[in-house]
Write an enzyme that holds these catalytic residues in place. Structure first.
Site, PDB file in Angstrom:
ATOM      1  N   LYS A  86       2.323  83.919 -56.081  1.00 47.52           N
ATOM      2  CA  LYS A  86       2.330  83.777 -54.620  1.00 47.52           C
ATOM      3  C   LYS A  86       1.351  84.746 -53.978  1.00 47.52           C
ATOM      4  O   LYS A  86       0.709  84.418 -52.985  1.00 47.52           O
ATOM      5  CB  LYS A  86       3.742  83.989 -54.071  1.00 47.52           C
ATOM      6  CG  LYS A  86       4.662  82.818 -54.349  1.00 47.52           C
ATOM      7  CD  LYS A  86       5.972  82.966 -53.615  1.00 47.52           C
ATOM      8  CE  LYS A  86       6.818  81.711 -53.768  1.00 47.52           C
ATOM      9  NZ  LYS A  86       8.117  81.833 -53.118  1.00 47.52           N
ATOM     10  N   LYS A 144       5.142  73.418 -61.219  1.00 52.06           N
ATOM     11  CA  LYS A 144       6.476  72.958 -60.809  1.00 52.06           C
ATOM     12  C   LYS A 144       6.432  72.409 -59.387  1.00 52.06           C
ATOM     13  O   LYS A 144       5.592  72.834 -58.567  1.00 52.06           O
ATOM     14  CB  LYS A 144       7.491  74.097 -60.911  1.00 52.06           C
ATOM     15  CG  LYS A 144       7.324  75.186 -59.885  1.00 52.06           C
ATOM     16  CD  LYS A 144       8.600  75.997 -59.697  1.00 52.06           C
ATOM     17  CE  LYS A 144       8.495  76.805 -58.411  1.00 52.06           C
ATOM     18  NZ  LYS A 144       9.713  77.213 -57.816  1.00 52.06           N
ATOM     19  N   LYS A 200       8.569  73.950 -52.719  1.00 53.09           N
ATOM     20  CA  LYS A 200       8.562  73.784 -51.259  1.00 53.09           C
ATOM     21  C   LYS A 200       7.325  74.407 -50.644  1.00 53.09           C
ATOM     22  O   LYS A 200       6.815  73.937 -49.650  1.00 53.09           O
ATOM     23  CB  LYS A 200       9.755  74.535 -50.646  1.00 53.09           C
ATOM     24  CG  LYS A 200      11.072  73.880 -50.814  1.00 53.09           C
ATOM     25  CD  LYS A 200      12.086  74.590 -49.910  1.00 53.09           C
ATOM     26  CE  LYS A 200      13.336  74.913 -50.676  1.00 53.09           C
ATOM     27  NZ  LYS A 200      13.335  76.256 -51.264  1.00 53.09           N
TER      28      LYS A 200
END
Ligand code: AQP
Length: 326
Positions: free
Chosen positions: A111, A192, A195
């Site tokens: 991230k 994966k 969201k």
């Protein structure tokens, strides 16, 4: 009775990965365990999110948790920020975990690589997650495969705390499902489904209408072969479809693979199986969305119940570390 705890971020629309990796297992666990489930709104602050959107999504997330079948009379359902002990214990655990441990977390690295501004909270997030779990003395944490590393850290921190300051926390273990633990993005099957990644055709929303689900599954990326086989390393797209068929119908992945001679029929069957699996959740979510006042009332009652357990655990941890009582 053993205790389970788990949480989900209100950071975007819930997707198929959330459902099969976590939510439907929460619903299955609720009658066998003492269960605590929460919308982890504080975690959503680690990435950019509009304040109004966060408020709206927090309530919508609670609606989804009810829609997947959680019974508020059976489980303790609440919003993380409504129970102040989460952030209070997180600080104690930040002072127990090490920089080295937090730096090794792959979610942080991934991230952080995506964003321009990396918030300190993104780095310390696993300590907050450890606090979420340890506050309720959870034995098991039903999560998808992506959370294994955070669970290991939670265990390490709990063990270190207990050894240094005296027995305080139950050391939890991850409960990861056999199939569907890592649902992959339909367009990028090497990643994966998530969201926080913008991949509209690769992500199946739990609330997508059936035509949308069918369109996305029929266009899922596979490979240049035509052979249907379960081989996640070399055939990630096809293997992802087989996993979805396995979770939606209960058939084994190898058995499912043997049934198909080509990708077209496999995709068509996966689409119908996923539509059928999500239909009751979608229906219930639409019904619940018409009475948000009732959902807010349930969350308030849930937070009061959660505090009854969280407050003594926090007090014990604070006292063990040498903080004086107020
Ligand atoms: N693709 C997935 N397959 C199986 N399980 C999954 N989970 C998430 N993605 C998959 C599980 O869902 C629970 C809630 O996790 P989350 O709120 O972190 O969900 P997310 O969709 O992954 O959200 P974000 O905002 O994109 O966060 P990151 O990137 O941190 O995962 C967890 O039990 C998770 O394992």
């Amino acid at each position: 009775m053993t205790t389970v705890f788990s949480g989900i971020q209100p950071s975007g629309d819930f997707h198929l990965g959330n459902y099969v990796g976590a939510l439907r297992n929460w619903a299955a666990a609720q009658h066998e365990h003492s269960a605590y489930f929460c919308v982890v709104d504080l975690h959503a602050l680690t990435l950019e999110i509009d304040p109004e959107e966060l408020r709206r999504r927090t309530l919508e997330s609670a609606v989804m948790l009810l829609a997947v079948g959680l019974d508020p009379d059976v489980v303790t359902l609440f919003v993380q920020s409504h129970v102040a002990e989460h952030t209070r214990l997180a600080w104690l655990l930040e002072c127990t975990a090490t920089m080295g441990e937090l730096s090794r977390m792959t979610q942080y690295k991934e991230k952080a690589a995506r964003g321009e501004m990396v918030r300190a909270g993104l780095f310390t997030y696993p300590a907050l997650m450890a606090a979420d779990i340890l506050l309720y003395q959870a034995d098991e944490v039903p999560v998808g495969d992506d959370q294994r590393q955070h669970l290991e850290l939670t265990r390490d921190v709990a063990i270190r705390f207990n050894n240094r300051y005296g027995p305080t926390f139950t050391v939890p273990k991850a409960a990861v499902p056999r199939h569907g633990a890592r649902v992959m993005d339909l367009q990028h099957p090497e990643h994966k489904m998530s969201k926080s990644v913008d991949s509209p055709m690769g992500t199946v929303g739990i609330l997508d209408d059936p035509a949308e689900v069918e369109r996305k599954v029929m266009r899922a990326v596979t490979d240049a072969e035509t052979r249907v086989a379960y081989d996640p390393e070399h055939k990630p797209g096809v293997s992802n479809l087989l996993e979805l068929l396995a979770v939606a119908t209960g058939v084994g992945v190898q058995e499912a693979a043997a049934r198909y001679a080509g990708y077209g029929q496999l995709k068509a069957d996966v689409a119908q199986a996923v539509i059928a699996m999500l239909a009751p959740v979608r229906q219930r979510a639409l019904e619940l969305a018409s009475d948000l006042g009732e959902v807010e009332r349930l969350l308030s009652a849930g937070a009061a119940r959660a505090r009854e357990v969280a407050a003594p655990t926090y007090a014990a941890a604070a006292a063990a570390m040498g903080l004086s009582a107020p």
